[in-house]
Scaffold this motif. Structure first.
Motif, PDB file in Angstrom:
ATOM      1  N   PRO A  34       7.847  -1.432  37.077  1.00 47.06           N
ATOM      2  CA  PRO A  34       6.867  -0.602  37.500  1.00 47.06           C
ATOM      3  C   PRO A  34       5.338   0.040  36.530  1.00 47.06           C
ATOM      4  CG  PRO A  34       8.947   0.585  37.835  1.00 47.06           C
ATOM      5  CD  PRO A  34       8.881  -0.372  36.859  1.00 47.06           C
ATOM      6  N   GLN A  35       5.885   0.492  35.084  1.00 48.15           N
ATOM      7  CA  GLN A  35       4.375   1.045  34.380  1.00 48.15           C
ATOM      8  C   GLN A  35       3.798  -0.068  33.796  1.00 48.15           C
ATOM      9  OE1 GLN A  35       7.754   0.763  33.441  1.00 48.15           O
ATOM     10  NE2 GLN A  35       8.684   0.837  31.711  1.00 48.15           N
ATOM     11  N   ALA A  36       4.314  -1.614  34.417  1.00 49.77           N
ATOM     12  CA  ALA A  36       3.062  -3.148  34.001  1.00 49.77           C
ATOM     13  C   ALA A  36       2.016  -2.862  34.721  1.00 49.77           C
ATOM     14  CB  ALA A  36       4.207  -3.819  34.193  1.00 49.77           C
ATOM     15  N   GLN A  37       2.726  -2.078  36.026  1.00 49.04           N
ATOM     16  CA  GLN A  37       1.488  -2.045  37.537  1.00 49.04           C
ATOM     17  C   GLN A  37       0.039  -1.578  37.182  1.00 49.04           C
ATOM     18  OE1 GLN A  37       2.171  -3.921  40.216  1.00 49.04           O
ATOM     19  NE2 GLN A  37       3.965  -4.291  38.928  1.00 49.04           N
ATOM     20  N   VAL A  38      -1.135  -2.347  37.302  1.00 51.30           N
ATOM     21  CA  VAL A  38      -2.466  -1.412  37.383  1.00 51.30           C
ATOM     22  C   VAL A  38      -2.449  -0.183  38.256  1.00 51.30           C
ATOM     23  CG1 VAL A  38      -4.934  -1.867  37.853  1.00 51.30           C
ATOM     24  CG2 VAL A  38      -3.289  -3.580  37.439  1.00 51.30           C
ATOM     25  N   ASP A  39      -3.172   0.777  36.955  1.00 48.89           N
ATOM     26  CA  ASP A  39      -3.504   1.995  37.609  1.00 48.89           C
ATOM     27  C   ASP A  39      -2.078   2.942  37.518  1.00 48.89           C
ATOM     28  OD1 ASP A  39      -5.998   1.567  37.927  1.00 48.89           O
ATOM     29  OD2 ASP A  39      -5.675   1.568  40.018  1.00 48.89           O
ATOM     30  N   PHE A  40      -0.777   2.405  37.164  1.00 47.16           N
ATOM     31  CA  PHE A  40      -0.102   3.408  36.975  1.00 47.16           C
ATOM     32  C   PHE A  40      -0.730   4.763  36.083  1.00 47.16           C
ATOM     33  CE2 PHE A  40       4.085   4.702  35.281  1.00 47.16           C
ATOM     34  CZ  PHE A  40       5.347   4.331  36.239  1.00 47.16           C
ATOM     35  N   PHE A  41      -0.536   4.406  35.304  1.00 46.59           N
ATOM     36  CA  PHE A  41      -0.482   5.403  33.900  1.00 46.59           C
ATOM     37  C   PHE A  41      -1.665   6.560  34.946  1.00 46.59           C
ATOM     38  CE2 PHE A  41       1.669   2.861  31.770  1.00 46.59           C
ATOM     39  CZ  PHE A  41       3.049   2.750  31.171  1.00 46.59           C
ATOM     40  N   ARG A  42      -3.462   5.797  35.331  1.00 42.84           N
ATOM     41  CA  ARG A  42      -4.243   6.200  35.940  1.00 42.84           C
ATOM     42  C   ARG A  42      -3.776   7.484  36.782  1.00 42.84           C
ATOM     43  NH1 ARG A  42      -9.246   3.180  37.294  1.00 42.84           N
ATOM     44  NH2 ARG A  42     -10.572   4.081  36.845  1.00 42.84           N
ATOM     45  N   ASN A  43      -2.352   7.023  37.589  1.00 44.35           N
ATOM     46  CA  ASN A  43      -2.626   7.817  38.595  1.00 44.35           C
ATOM     47  C   ASN A  43      -0.929   8.418  38.627  1.00 44.35           C
ATOM     48  OD1 ASN A  43      -4.801   6.389  40.326  1.00 44.35           O
ATOM     49  ND2 ASN A  43      -3.124   4.867  41.473  1.00 44.35           N
ATOM     50  N   LEU A  44      -0.782   8.869  37.870  1.00 42.54           N
ATOM     51  CA  LEU A  44       0.359   9.873  36.986  1.00 42.54           C
ATOM     52  C   LEU A  44      -0.132  11.057  37.525  1.00 42.54           C
ATOM     53  CD1 LEU A  44       1.877   8.992  34.160  1.00 42.54           C
ATOM     54  CD2 LEU A  44       3.306   8.323  36.326  1.00 42.54           C
ATOM     55  N   LYS A  45       1.214  12.330  38.326  1.00 38.50           N
ATOM     56  CA  LYS A  45       0.653  13.681  38.717  1.00 38.50           C
ATOM     57  C   LYS A  45       1.071  14.317  37.148  1.00 38.50           C
ATOM     58  CE  LYS A  45       1.979  12.589  43.426  1.00 38.50           C
ATOM     59  NZ  LYS A  45       2.692  12.423  44.268  1.00 38.50           N
ATOM     60  N   PRO A  46       0.112  15.522  37.571  1.00 35.17           N
ATOM     61  CA  PRO A  46       0.460  16.694  35.987  1.00 35.17           C
ATOM     62  C   PRO A  46       1.542  16.730  36.219  1.00 35.17           C
ATOM     63  CG  PRO A  46      -1.476  16.678  37.429  1.00 35.17           C
ATOM     64  CD  PRO A  46      -0.980  15.521  38.507  1.00 35.17           C
ATOM     65  N   TYR A  79      -3.530   1.659  27.820  1.00 29.00           N
ATOM     66  CA  TYR A  79      -4.854   2.752  26.574  1.00 29.00           C
ATOM     67  C   TYR A  79      -5.724   2.943  27.193  1.00 29.00           C
ATOM     68  CZ  TYR A  79      -2.212  -0.114  21.945  1.00 29.00           C
ATOM     69  OH  TYR A  79      -1.415  -0.484  21.832  1.00 29.00           O
ATOM     70  N   MET A  80      -6.142   2.180  28.295  1.00 30.54           N
ATOM     71  CA  MET A  80      -7.755   2.904  29.233  1.00 30.54           C
ATOM     72  C   MET A  80      -7.033   3.759  29.956  1.00 30.54           C
ATOM     73  SD  MET A  80      -9.998   0.087  31.438  1.00 30.54           S
ATOM     74  CE  MET A  80      -8.693  -0.248  32.653  1.00 30.54           C
ATOM     75  N   GLU A  81      -6.267   3.521  30.909  1.00 31.84           N
ATOM     76  CA  GLU A  81      -5.460   4.661  31.635  1.00 31.84           C
ATOM     77  C   GLU A  81      -5.095   5.566  30.973  1.00 31.84           C
ATOM     78  OE1 GLU A  81      -3.244   2.525  34.449  1.00 31.84           O
ATOM     79  OE2 GLU A  81      -3.753   0.763  35.073  1.00 31.84           O
ATOM     80  N   LYS A  82      -4.143   5.774  30.051  1.00 41.43           N
ATOM     81  CA  LYS A  82      -4.492   6.771  29.484  1.00 41.43           C
ATOM     82  C   LYS A  82      -5.762   8.157  29.082  1.00 41.43           C
ATOM     83  CE  LYS A  82       1.080   6.145  27.887  1.00 41.43           C
ATOM     84  NZ  LYS A  82       1.751   6.755  27.035  1.00 41.43           N
ATOM     85  N   ARG A  83      -6.707   7.302  28.738  1.00 38.59           N
ATOM     86  CA  ARG A  83      -7.878   8.199  28.587  1.00 38.59           C
ATOM     87  C   ARG A  83      -8.179   8.842  29.674  1.00 38.59           C
ATOM     88  NH1 ARG A  83     -12.553   8.623  29.524  1.00 38.59           N
ATOM     89  NH2 ARG A  83     -14.409   8.485  27.946  1.00 38.59           N
ATOM     90  N   ILE A  84      -8.859   7.228  30.647  1.00 44.45           N
ATOM     91  CA  ILE A  84      -9.248   8.083  32.570  1.00 44.45           C
ATOM     92  C   ILE A  84      -8.030   9.685  32.671  1.00 44.45           C
ATOM     93  CG2 ILE A  84      -9.693   7.034  34.460  1.00 44.45           C
ATOM     94  CD1 ILE A  84      -9.819   4.548  33.611  1.00 44.45           C
ATOM     95  N   TRP A  85      -6.951   9.207  32.177  1.00 40.92           N
ATOM     96  CA  TRP A  85      -6.056  10.400  33.598  1.00 40.92           C
ATOM     97  C   TRP A  85      -6.385  11.616  31.982  1.00 40.92           C
ATOM     98  CZ3 TRP A  85      -3.414  14.046  31.520  1.00 40.92           C
ATOM     99  CH2 TRP A  85      -2.164  14.445  32.552  1.00 40.92           C
ATOM    100  N   VAL A  86      -6.837  11.318  30.936  1.00 44.79           N
ATOM    101  CA  VAL A  86      -7.212  12.785  30.127  1.00 44.79           C
ATOM    102  C   VAL A  86      -8.822  13.412  30.927  1.00 44.79           C
ATOM    103  CG1 VAL A  86      -7.653  13.246  28.311  1.00 44.79           C
ATOM    104  CG2 VAL A  86      -5.407  12.264  27.913  1.00 44.79           C
ATOM    105  N   GLU A  87      -8.945  12.429  30.886  1.00 42.77           N
ATOM    106  CA  GLU A  87     -10.837  12.831  31.222  1.00 42.77           C
ATOM    107  C   GLU A  87     -10.791  13.515  32.477  1.00 42.77           C
ATOM    108  OE1 GLU A  87     -15.144  11.318  32.495  1.00 42.77           O
ATOM    109  OE2 GLU A  87     -13.820  10.228  31.609  1.00 42.77           O
ATOM    110  N   ASN A  88      -9.912  12.616  33.514  1.00 39.21           N
ATOM    111  CA  ASN A  88      -9.425  13.256  35.187  1.00 39.21           C
ATOM    112  C   ASN A  88      -8.657  15.164  35.135  1.00 39.21           C
ATOM    113  OD1 ASN A  88     -10.791  11.204  35.907  1.00 39.21           O
ATOM    114  ND2 ASN A  88      -9.114   9.913  36.463  1.00 39.21           N
ATOM    115  N   HIS A  89      -8.101  14.800  34.256  1.00 39.42           N
ATOM    116  CA  HIS A  89      -7.396  16.225  33.921  1.00 39.42           C
ATOM    117  C   HIS A  89      -6.821  17.246  33.028  1.00 39.42           C
ATOM    118  CE1 HIS A  89      -4.362  14.492  37.286  1.00 39.42           C
ATOM    119  NE2 HIS A  89      -4.489  12.892  37.780  1.00 39.42           N
TER     120      HIS A  89
END
Length: 150
Positions: A34-46, A79-89
């Protein structure tokens, strides 16, 4: 005086990787990664208390806090999604503190807060490993107590 460097892992330390992973497997059992899906990392809950703890640790005098996460081999978008997660949270300023490396032993520092003790260089990290989720450090309150933060 030298600044003390703290590295904080992302998956299952700042964000709930395994919760999302198991939810995806339950909803779609044929999906092997599942971690290969687009937006998987971006949508993780804190993780509970993670955002507040990151902020408190970042405010400590004589400490520098970085986010140190291994990218997913299964998802180049991590790489990108983790960066976006950091900015969002954690906010835009935290983006400058994000380091993505498949080998955490390459970095020099005093502390590494990570849920794994090996596999991505944690066992060879030169500083002290605080094993998040262990009996000694089961949650963010225990980490803050270790650094004498209320």
């Amino acid at each position: 005086m030298k600044n003390t460097i703290i590295y904080i892992d992302m998956d299952d330390v700042l964000c709930d990787f395994m919760g999302a992973y198991h939810e995806h497997i339950q909803n779609c059992p044929e999906m092997k990664f599942p971690q290969a899906q687009v937006d998987f990392f971006r949508n993780l809950k804190p993780i509970k208390g993670a955002i507040e703890a990151f902020d408190k640790l970042s405010e400590l005098q004589n400490y520098t806090v970085y986010i140190l996460s291994a990218p997913s081999e299964m998802n180049p978008l991590s790489y990108m999604e983790k960066r976006i997660w950091v900015e969002n949270h954690l906010g835009y300023n935290a983006v400058e503190k994000l380091i993505l490396s498949p080998n955490k032993a390459l970095l020099k520092g005093d502390y590494l807060i990570d849920d794994y003790t090996e596999g991505k260089g944690q066992d060879q990290f030169e500083g002290k490993l605080l094993n998040f989720g262990s009996n000694k450090f089961p949650n963010w309150n225990s980490i803050l107590n270790y650094f004498s933060i209320e």
